[in-house]
Motif scaffolding. Structure first.
Motif, PDB file in Angstrom:
ATOM      1  N   GLU A 191       5.206   2.378  -5.046  1.00 26.86           N
ATOM      2  CA  GLU A 191       6.412   2.905  -4.406  1.00 26.86           C
ATOM      3  C   GLU A 191       7.658   2.605  -5.242  1.00 26.86           C
ATOM      4  O   GLU A 191       8.602   3.392  -5.248  1.00 26.86           O
ATOM      5  CB  GLU A 191       6.565   2.316  -3.001  1.00 26.86           C
ATOM      6  CG  GLU A 191       5.566   2.872  -2.014  1.00 26.86           C
ATOM      7  CD  GLU A 191       5.613   2.159  -0.674  1.00 26.86           C
ATOM      8  OE1 GLU A 191       6.375   1.167  -0.530  1.00 26.86           O
ATOM      9  OE2 GLU A 191       4.886   2.589   0.235  1.00 26.86           O
ATOM     10  N   ARG A 207       5.525  10.555  -4.175  1.00 26.60           N
ATOM     11  CA  ARG A 207       4.552   9.756  -3.433  1.00 26.60           C
ATOM     12  C   ARG A 207       3.508  10.656  -2.802  1.00 26.60           C
ATOM     13  O   ARG A 207       3.753  11.804  -2.486  1.00 26.60           O
ATOM     14  CB  ARG A 207       5.249   8.921  -2.369  1.00 26.60           C
ATOM     15  CG  ARG A 207       6.101   7.857  -3.008  1.00 26.60           C
ATOM     16  CD  ARG A 207       6.752   6.975  -2.004  1.00 26.60           C
ATOM     17  NE  ARG A 207       7.674   6.082  -2.698  1.00 26.60           N
ATOM     18  CZ  ARG A 207       8.635   5.421  -2.116  1.00 26.60           C
ATOM     19  NH1 ARG A 207       8.796   5.523  -0.822  1.00 26.60           N
ATOM     20  NH2 ARG A 207       9.428   4.655  -2.810  1.00 26.60           N
ATOM     21  N   TYR A 233       0.231   9.074  -8.069  1.00 28.09           N
ATOM     22  CA  TYR A 233       0.673   7.910  -7.296  1.00 28.09           C
ATOM     23  C   TYR A 233      -0.509   7.044  -6.888  1.00 28.09           C
ATOM     24  O   TYR A 233      -0.509   5.829  -7.068  1.00 28.09           O
ATOM     25  CB  TYR A 233       1.441   8.412  -6.078  1.00 28.09           C
ATOM     26  CG  TYR A 233       1.803   7.373  -5.046  1.00 28.09           C
ATOM     27  CD1 TYR A 233       2.911   6.568  -5.220  1.00 28.09           C
ATOM     28  CD2 TYR A 233       1.046   7.219  -3.894  1.00 28.09           C
ATOM     29  CE1 TYR A 233       3.264   5.629  -4.266  1.00 28.09           C
ATOM     30  CE2 TYR A 233       1.380   6.282  -2.935  1.00 28.09           C
ATOM     31  CZ  TYR A 233       2.490   5.495  -3.127  1.00 28.09           C
ATOM     32  OH  TYR A 233       2.828   4.561  -2.184  1.00 28.09           O
TER      33      TYR A 233
END
Length: 118
Positions: free
Chosen positions: A33, A41, A46
């Motif tokens: 994050e 995200r 990710y």
């Protein structure tokens, strides 16, 4: 928040409990994050980054367990604990500065891209 399906297998391979592996997974997701913007995200990149962070943490734990087995018997326990503390302290401080550098440079890169687009 979902866990990877192989988390229990990875935890058994690393020799830790599933609860510890879950905590490491949450830490890996938090690092992801910090690295990715909100728009990036939940993308495959990710999740790959988070999984790579988890594997890195599990490998470090595996090396720590292996390191304890390689210490000769005549070395006092307190000395190995001090050496382990020093190694962990240095590693954590390097990782913190890495995250700070990545976060600050991302803001500069975004501002630069926005100024070029305008």
């Amino acid at each position: 928040m979902h866990n990877p399906k192989i988390l229990s297998w990875l935890s058994k391979r690393a020799g830790i409990s599933e609860e510890q592996a879950h905590c490491l997974w949450l830490r890996a997701v938090r690092r992801a994050e910090l690295y990715f913007d909100e728009t990036e995200r939940a993308t495959p990149a990710y999740w790959q980054f988070a999984l790579r962070e988890l594997r890195t943490a599990l490998d470090q734990i595996g090396r720590q367990h292996q390191w304890h087995h390689d210490v000769p018997a005549h070395v006092p326990q307190w000395l190995t604990e001090v050496a382990e503390w020093q190694a962990n302290y240095l590693m954590n401080s390097m990782l913190i500065w890495r995250n700070v550098t990545l976060a600050s440079s991302r803001a500069w890169a975004n501002a630069w891209q926005q100024s070029r687009a305008a």
